[in-house]
Structure formats: C-alpha cells, structure tokens
Design a protein around this motif. Structure first.
Motif, PDB file in Angstrom:
ATOM      1  N   LYS A  28       0.829  -1.208   0.000  1.00  0.00           N
ATOM      2  CA  LYS A  28       0.000   0.000   0.000  1.00  0.00           C
ATOM      3  C   LYS A  28       0.868   1.265   0.000  1.00  0.00           C
ATOM      4  CE  LYS A  28      -3.641   2.383   2.451  1.00  0.00           C
ATOM      5  NZ  LYS A  28      -4.481   2.480   3.624  1.00  0.00           N
ATOM      6  N   GLU A  29       1.889   1.298   0.833  1.00  0.00           N
ATOM      7  CA  GLU A  29       2.740   2.486   0.900  1.00  0.00           C
ATOM      8  C   GLU A  29       3.510   2.703  -0.402  1.00  0.00           C
ATOM      9  OE1 GLU A  29       6.339   4.520   3.479  1.00  0.00           O
ATOM     10  OE2 GLU A  29       5.662   2.517   4.017  1.00  0.00           O
ATOM     11  N   ILE A  30       4.014   1.627  -0.984  1.00  0.00           N
ATOM     12  CA  ILE A  30       4.742   1.756  -2.244  1.00  0.00           C
ATOM     13  C   ILE A  30       3.821   2.253  -3.347  1.00  0.00           C
ATOM     14  CG2 ILE A  30       5.962   0.475  -4.048  1.00  0.00           C
ATOM     15  CD1 ILE A  30       7.129  -1.272  -1.782  1.00  0.00           C
ATOM     16  N   GLN A  31       2.598   1.738  -3.416  1.00  0.00           N
ATOM     17  CA  GLN A  31       1.653   2.189  -4.432  1.00  0.00           C
ATOM     18  C   GLN A  31       1.322   3.665  -4.251  1.00  0.00           C
ATOM     19  OE1 GLN A  31       0.509   0.261  -7.130  1.00  0.00           O
ATOM     20  NE2 GLN A  31       0.039   2.334  -7.797  1.00  0.00           N
ATOM     21  N   GLU A  32       1.183   4.119  -3.005  1.00  0.00           N
ATOM     22  CA  GLU A  32       0.921   5.530  -2.736  1.00  0.00           C
ATOM     23  C   GLU A  32       2.076   6.404  -3.219  1.00  0.00           C
ATOM     24  OE1 GLU A  32       0.125   5.614   1.452  1.00  0.00           O
ATOM     25  OE2 GLU A  32      -1.914   4.855   1.210  1.00  0.00           O
ATOM     26  N   LYS A  33       3.309   5.953  -2.996  1.00  0.00           N
ATOM     27  CA  LYS A  33       4.481   6.701  -3.478  1.00  0.00           C
ATOM     28  C   LYS A  33       4.484   6.759  -5.006  1.00  0.00           C
ATOM     29  CE  LYS A  33       6.797   7.513   0.323  1.00  0.00           C
ATOM     30  NZ  LYS A  33       7.084   8.836   0.815  1.00  0.00           N
ATOM     31  N   LEU A  34       4.216   5.630  -5.652  1.00  0.00           N
ATOM     32  CA  LEU A  34       4.184   5.607  -7.116  1.00  0.00           C
ATOM     33  C   LEU A  34       3.121   6.549  -7.661  1.00  0.00           C
ATOM     34  CD1 LEU A  34       4.557   1.776  -7.740  1.00  0.00           C
ATOM     35  CD2 LEU A  34       6.295   3.541  -8.102  1.00  0.00           C
ATOM     36  N   ASP A  35       1.946   6.543  -7.058  1.00  0.00           N
ATOM     37  CA  ASP A  35       0.861   7.426  -7.501  1.00  0.00           C
ATOM     38  C   ASP A  35       1.233   8.898  -7.318  1.00  0.00           C
ATOM     39  OD1 ASP A  35      -0.615   5.189  -8.139  1.00  0.00           O
ATOM     40  OD2 ASP A  35      -1.833   5.252  -6.311  1.00  0.00           O
ATOM     41  N   ALA A  36       1.837   9.230  -6.184  1.00  0.00           N
ATOM     42  CA  ALA A  36       2.218  10.622  -5.908  1.00  0.00           C
ATOM     43  C   ALA A  36       3.264  11.112  -6.904  1.00  0.00           C
ATOM     44  CB  ALA A  36       2.737  10.748  -4.482  1.00  0.00           C
ATOM     45  N   TYR A  37       4.263  10.298  -7.185  1.00  0.00           N
ATOM     46  CA  TYR A  37       5.284  10.703  -8.153  1.00  0.00           C
ATOM     47  C   TYR A  37       4.702  10.791  -9.560  1.00  0.00           C
ATOM     48  CZ  TYR A  37       9.300  10.650  -5.027  1.00  0.00           C
ATOM     49  OH  TYR A  37      10.201  10.956  -4.039  1.00  0.00           O
ATOM     50  N   ALA A  38       3.814   9.889  -9.920  1.00  0.00           N
ATOM     51  CA  ALA A  38       3.200   9.920 -11.252  1.00  0.00           C
ATOM     52  C   ALA A  38       2.390  11.197 -11.444  1.00  0.00           C
ATOM     53  CB  ALA A  38       2.323   8.692 -11.457  1.00  0.00           C
ATOM     54  N   LYS A  39       1.713  11.653 -10.402  1.00  0.00           N
ATOM     55  CA  LYS A  39       0.940  12.898 -10.506  1.00  0.00           C
ATOM     56  C   LYS A  39       1.841  14.090 -10.802  1.00  0.00           C
ATOM     57  CE  LYS A  39      -3.023  11.772  -7.647  1.00  0.00           C
ATOM     58  NZ  LYS A  39      -3.769  12.059  -6.411  1.00  0.00           N
ATOM     59  N   ASP A  40       3.085  14.032 -10.309  1.00  0.00           N
ATOM     60  CA  ASP A  40       4.031  15.121 -10.537  1.00  0.00           C
ATOM     61  C   ASP A  40       4.827  14.942 -11.829  1.00  0.00           C
ATOM     62  OD1 ASP A  40       3.281  16.431  -8.222  1.00  0.00           O
ATOM     63  OD2 ASP A  40       4.847  15.484  -7.001  1.00  0.00           O
ATOM     64  N   GLY A  41       4.500  13.921 -12.622  1.00  0.00           N
ATOM     65  CA  GLY A  41       5.150  13.725 -13.907  1.00  0.00           C
ATOM     66  C   GLY A  41       6.380  12.836 -13.868  1.00  0.00           C
ATOM     67  N   TRP A  42       6.658  12.196 -12.746  1.00  0.00           N
ATOM     68  CA  TRP A  42       7.806  11.302 -12.633  1.00  0.00           C
ATOM     69  C   TRP A  42       7.426   9.918 -13.141  1.00  0.00           C
ATOM     70  CZ3 TRP A  42      12.537  13.084 -11.290  1.00  0.00           C
ATOM     71  CH2 TRP A  42      12.590  14.323 -10.663  1.00  0.00           C
ATOM     72  N   ARG A  43       8.420   9.204 -13.677  1.00  0.00           N
ATOM     73  CA  ARG A  43       8.219   7.852 -14.198  1.00  0.00           C
ATOM     74  C   ARG A  43       9.197   6.915 -13.497  1.00  0.00           C
ATOM     75  NH1 ARG A  43      10.213   4.672 -18.517  1.00  0.00           N
ATOM     76  NH2 ARG A  43      11.849   6.181 -18.946  1.00  0.00           N
ATOM     77  N   LEU A  44       8.685   5.784 -13.000  1.00  0.00           N
ATOM     78  CA  LEU A  44       9.534   4.788 -12.351  1.00  0.00           C
ATOM     79  C   LEU A  44      10.398   4.122 -13.411  1.00  0.00           C
ATOM     80  CD1 LEU A  44      10.154   3.258  -9.674  1.00  0.00           C
ATOM     81  CD2 LEU A  44       8.497   1.557 -10.438  1.00  0.00           C
ATOM     82  N   THR A  45      11.720   4.162 -13.221  1.00  0.00           N
ATOM     83  CA  THR A  45      12.619   3.572 -14.206  1.00  0.00           C
ATOM     84  C   THR A  45      13.315   2.315 -13.706  1.00  0.00           C
ATOM     85  OG1 THR A  45      14.426   5.013 -13.506  1.00  0.00           O
ATOM     86  CG2 THR A  45      13.064   5.753 -15.354  1.00  0.00           C
ATOM     87  N   SER A  46      13.483   2.202 -12.392  1.00  0.00           N
ATOM     88  CA  SER A  46      14.182   1.042 -11.862  1.00  0.00           C
ATOM     89  C   SER A  46      13.877   0.892 -10.373  1.00  0.00           C
ATOM     90  CB  SER A  46      15.691   1.206 -12.069  1.00  0.00           C
ATOM     91  OG  SER A  46      16.376   0.068 -11.594  1.00  0.00           O
ATOM     92  N   THR A  47      14.135  -0.291  -9.864  1.00  0.00           N
ATOM     93  CA  THR A  47      13.997  -0.550  -8.433  1.00  0.00           C
ATOM     94  C   THR A  47      15.172  -1.403  -7.972  1.00  0.00           C
ATOM     95  OG1 THR A  47      12.713  -2.556  -8.748  1.00  0.00           O
ATOM     96  CG2 THR A  47      11.474  -0.509  -8.526  1.00  0.00           C
ATOM     97  N   ASP A  48      15.398  -1.381  -6.682  1.00  0.00           N
ATOM     98  CA  ASP A  48      16.431  -2.207  -6.088  1.00  0.00           C
ATOM     99  C   ASP A  48      16.064  -2.421  -4.626  1.00  0.00           C
ATOM    100  OD1 ASP A  48      18.737  -3.698  -5.935  1.00  0.00           O
ATOM    101  OD2 ASP A  48      20.094  -1.981  -5.822  1.00  0.00           O
ATOM    102  N   ALA A  49      16.650  -3.430  -4.022  1.00  0.00           N
ATOM    103  CA  ALA A  49      16.403  -3.700  -2.609  1.00  0.00           C
ATOM    104  C   ALA A  49      17.652  -4.293  -1.993  1.00  0.00           C
ATOM    105  CB  ALA A  49      15.229  -4.651  -2.440  1.00  0.00           C
ATOM    106  N   SER A  50      17.853  -3.980  -0.720  1.00  0.00           N
ATOM    107  CA  SER A  50      18.955  -4.574   0.030  1.00  0.00           C
ATOM    108  C   SER A  50      18.507  -4.712   1.475  1.00  0.00           C
ATOM    109  CB  SER A  50      20.215  -3.708  -0.079  1.00  0.00           C
ATOM    110  OG  SER A  50      20.000  -2.456   0.505  1.00  0.00           O
ATOM    111  N   ASN A  51      19.252  -5.499   2.216  1.00  0.00           N
ATOM    112  CA  ASN A  51      18.906  -5.635   3.623  1.00  0.00           C
ATOM    113  C   ASN A  51      20.149  -5.448   4.469  1.00  0.00           C
ATOM    114  OD1 ASN A  51      20.008  -8.057   2.770  1.00  0.00           O
ATOM    115  ND2 ASN A  51      18.927  -9.250   4.285  1.00  0.00           N
ATOM    116  N   PHE A  52      19.923  -4.976   5.673  1.00  0.00           N
ATOM    117  CA  PHE A  52      20.988  -4.765   6.637  1.00  0.00           C
ATOM    118  C   PHE A  52      20.407  -5.052   8.011  1.00  0.00           C
ATOM    119  CE2 PHE A  52      23.469  -2.089   9.537  1.00  0.00           C
ATOM    120  CZ  PHE A  52      24.735  -2.584   9.269  1.00  0.00           C
TER     121      PHE A  52
END
Length: 64
Positions: A28-52
């Motif tokens: 849910k939080e990730i989708q909200e971030k994607l929606d907010a950036y899309a409204k401002d004209g940003w496009r998701l180009t890549s993702t990555d993940a790591s753990n510590f």
C-alpha cells in the motif's frame, strides 16, 4: 534535460512465520508513493532492494 530522483523506503522485519510479511505490508505504501510521483510527472525507471540487519531497504528510481 532529464531529472532523476531516488526514493528510499525502509521496512523492519518482525518475528513471524510469514516470510512475506514485509512484501504484504509494504504494498500500500509503495503504491501511494508511485501514484504521488506519477501525478508530478515522474516515471519509475528502476527498483532495487537490500537488507541490513533486521531492515529491508527498497529503492525506487524515477526520472522526469
């Protein structure tokens, strides 16, 4: 000229038998971030993940 931005999301593991609990709780939080950036004209180009330790870091890379 293109602009680039990275959004870092941090999720902490908890003791549970469900090994997918971070994925389920973060959707849910990730989708909200994607929606907010899309409204401002940003496009998701890549993702990555790591753990510590007990934390998982998810990186979302955007361009405009």
């Amino acid at each position: 000229m293109k602009q680039y931005k990275v959004e870092t999301l941090i999720y902490y593991s908890k003791l549970t038998f469900d090994k997918y609990h971070i994925a389920k709780s973060s959707n849910k939080e990730i989708q909200e971030k994607l929606d907010a950036y899309a409204k401002d004209g940003w496009r998701l180009t890549s993702t990555d993940a790591s753990n510590f330790g007990a934390a998982m870091y998810i990186y979302l890379y955007f361009e405009k």
